[in-house]
Write an enzyme that holds these catalytic residues in place. Structure first.
Site, short mmCIF file in Angstrom:
data_model
loop_
_atom_site.label_atom_id
_atom_site.label_comp_id
_atom_site.label_asym_id
_atom_site.label_seq_id
_atom_site.Cartn_x
_atom_site.Cartn_y
_atom_site.Cartn_z
N GLU A 94 11.20 21.06 -23.23
CA GLU A 94 12.51 21.49 -23.76
C GLU A 94 12.71 20.94 -25.18
O GLU A 94 13.74 20.29 -25.48
CB GLU A 94 13.65 21.10 -22.81
CG GLU A 94 13.53 21.78 -21.47
CD GLU A 94 14.78 21.72 -20.59
OE1 GLU A 94 15.75 21.05 -20.96
OE2 GLU A 94 14.76 22.39 -19.53
N GLU A 97 10.21 24.79 -14.50
CA GLU A 97 11.44 24.21 -13.96
C GLU A 97 12.29 25.36 -13.45
O GLU A 97 12.73 26.22 -14.23
CB GLU A 97 12.21 23.40 -15.01
CG GLU A 97 11.52 22.09 -15.35
CD GLU A 97 12.37 21.15 -16.21
OE1 GLU A 97 13.62 21.22 -16.13
OE2 GLU A 97 11.76 20.36 -16.94
O1 AHR Z 1 15.14 18.74 -13.99
C1 AHR Z 1 16.10 18.02 -14.66
C2 AHR Z 1 16.05 18.26 -16.17
O2 AHR Z 1 16.38 19.59 -16.44
C3 AHR Z 1 14.73 18.07 -16.84
O3 AHR Z 1 14.46 16.75 -17.12
C4 AHR Z 1 14.88 18.87 -18.09
O4 AHR Z 1 13.67 19.36 -18.58
C5 AHR Z 1 15.84 19.97 -17.68
O5 AHR Z 1 16.86 20.12 -18.59
#
Ligand code: AHR
Length: 519
Positions: free
Chosen positions: A194, A323
């Site tokens: 991110e 994610e």
């Molecule tokens: O999964 C929790 C968080 O969500 C992670 O650390 C990040 O990459 C995302 O914003």
């Protein structure tokens, strides 16, 4: 993890009096036009150094009273082994861009403050060698995210050398001194996380400049490996970021650098940020709201794939949804920075719907990592001291094991509709594949929480006369497994007859069923 108890029991129509919605759902499988392989890596997991996931959930230390092997909990390992987890992404997440690998090796690991998640002390007792031990114990592969935000190319290259050098370099000798003379294998490397947000708030131009250098100079030195490098992709429907990454990749030449994947992050958050919907004790309307939100994954993947196709029509670069999952309000009484939430039947259904979407895009989506593994967000397992409980999401991942590396088979069906208030959803969802050992496997999801669904599944050419599998449902869509009641949402064996190539089965409201046709 505090286990909340369901406050609202919805009528699910499990009783004999339940009315069936109109008509059979006729699913037609087409084995004559097999699609892509459903890469087992779409069943990947994510274990960030966050909250009680690593410390307490996975790592308890050798001296703990909780049964462990070299500090890693035996109950958690045994449960995870059954999922055949292909890879585990670590150490983050946001934490990856503050992680300095040298803190987690040697005799004395360096404690640091985890400024990403709650400013708590992170002992770094679980470092590189403990991560690989964990992978070894659960039978999984490594997906490391290297630090782009606060680290350097040199630091990341050194970490890769420490892990993978097969010749006696200084860092390979350091690894040997830490107890592992043989090189480790690293299957995947994420180039930051991110980077448009917690990874450094970079512009696409800033990121791609760094990506080029990390992709060029951070290398796997184990000749047995075929490391895949994964660039940071967008979070949601941002196309400018995707354009920048794909264009940069397209401009490469000779052996300048390469990447094999680009990530996509997309959480199911209903009602806006920060997540405030409770993870249990919700009404049917919020069941429908959340599932409507999660089904947007399909359009998001279509949109991102279309951008990637412009640069990469041969689909060399994988879209890696590393994610995904439901993100709700923090469990009452928990540290909000620890992202603890309950996991209900709704989440099991949500997981199945997303896995089906990934499988339908198997030509481009060749990897995904649910967020996360233990005690964080939509986890497989929850622990509290010596106690451990398996979530409905865990069971869906277990039921889907036959889909790992299976060949996608097209299905045609009229899904019908299910309506709650202003939300109308497809009433059912179906997926079919041919397993590695040649069996037809189907997943049938009855989204409708009020009516059973009568399915027929026609598979031309099959000589099977029966099918068997597992079905997951519960009394209410917000049913959960708690430490005191761990078997509220567990799969039950089911079987179906197959006559003239057609399987027939009635499935309860709000259920996920996976059936293999017996050869
Ligand atoms: O999964 C929790 C968080 O969500 C992670 O650390 C990040 O990459 C995302 O914003």
């Amino acid at each position: 993890m505090r286990a909340a108890v369901s406050g609202i029991i919805l009528s699910l129509g499990l009783m004999a009096s339940a009315a069936h919605a109109d008509g059979d759902i006729a699913v037609n499988v087409d084995p004559s036009h097999p699609g892509s392989t459903i890469d087992r890596h779409i069943f990947g997991q994510f274990a960030e150094q966050l909250g009680t996931q690593i410390y307490g959930g996975i790592w308890v230390g050798k001296d703990s009273k909780i049964p462990n092997t070299r500090g890693i909990r035996n109950d958690v390992v045994a449960a995870l082994r059954d999922l055949h987890i292909p890879d585990v992404r670590w150490p983050g997440g946001c934490y990856a861009d503050q992680y300095h690998w040298r803190d987690g090796i040697g005799k004395n690991h360096n404690a640091r403050i985890n400024t990403s998640w709650g400013d708590v002390l992170d002992s770094n007792a679980f470092g590189t060698n403990q991560y690989f031990d964990f992978l070894h114990q659960i039978g999984s592969e490594a997906y490391v995210s290297v630090n782009v935000g606060s680290g350097t190319v040199e630091e990341a290259a050194d970490w890769m050398e420490y892990m993978t050098a097969d010749k006696p370099t200084a860092l390979a000798r350091l690894r040997a001194a830490d107890g592992h003379p043989a090189p480790y294998s690293v299957a995947f490397m994420g180039i930051g996380n991110e980077s448009w947000d917690c990874g450094g708030l970079m512009t696409p131009t800033e990121y791609t400049a760094r990506m080029r250098r990390y992709a060029r100079f951070v290398n796997d030195l184990n000749p047995a490996d075929k490391l895949q490098k994964i660039a940071v992709g967008p979070g949601g429907p941002d196309t400018a970021w995707t354009d920048a990454v794909m264009d940069t990749w397209k401009q490469r030449h000779g052996w300048s650098f390469d990447i094999q994947g680009m990530s996509l992050h997309s959480y199911t958050v209903f009602g806006g940020w920060p997540p405030h919907m409770p993870s249990t004790g919700f009404a049917e309307q919020d069941y429908a709201n959340v599932l409507q939100e999660t089904l947007k994954m399909n359009a998001l993947i279509d949109q991102q794939s279309a951008v990637m196709d412009k640069y990469d029509p041969d689909k060399k670069i994988a879209l890696v949804v590393d994610e995904w999952g439901a993100w709700y309000a923090p469990a009452p009484g928990s540290n909000p920075a620890f992202l603890q939430q309950q996991n209900s039947l709704r989440d099991g259904i949500l997981a199945a719907l997303n896995l089906n979407i990934f499988a339908r895009h198997a030509d481009r989506v060749r990897m995904a990592n649910i967020a996360q593994m233990v005690n964080v967000l939509q986890s497989m397992l929850m622990t509290d001291g010596p106690k451990m409980v398996k979530t409905p999401t865990y069971y869906v991942f277990k039921m889907y094991v036959p889909f790992q590396d299976a060949t996608y088979l097209p299905v045609a069906y009229d899904a019908g509709s299910y309506t709650a208030g202003s939300v109308t959803l497809p009433r059912v969802d179906a997926l079919a594949a041919r397993t590695k050992d040649g069996k037809i496997v189907v997943s049938l999801v009855n989204v409708d929480p009020d009516h059973p669904a009568d399915f027929t599944v026609a598979v031309p050419g099959t000589s099977a006369s029966s099918a068997h599998g597992q079905m997951l449902t519960a009394k209410a869509v917000d049913s959960v497994n708690s430490f005191s009641s761990p078997d509220t949402v567990v799969p039950k064996p089911v079987s179906a007859s197959v006559a003239n190539g057609t399987l027939s089965i009635t499935l309860p409201p709000a259920s996920v069923t996976v059936l293999e046709m017996d050869k």
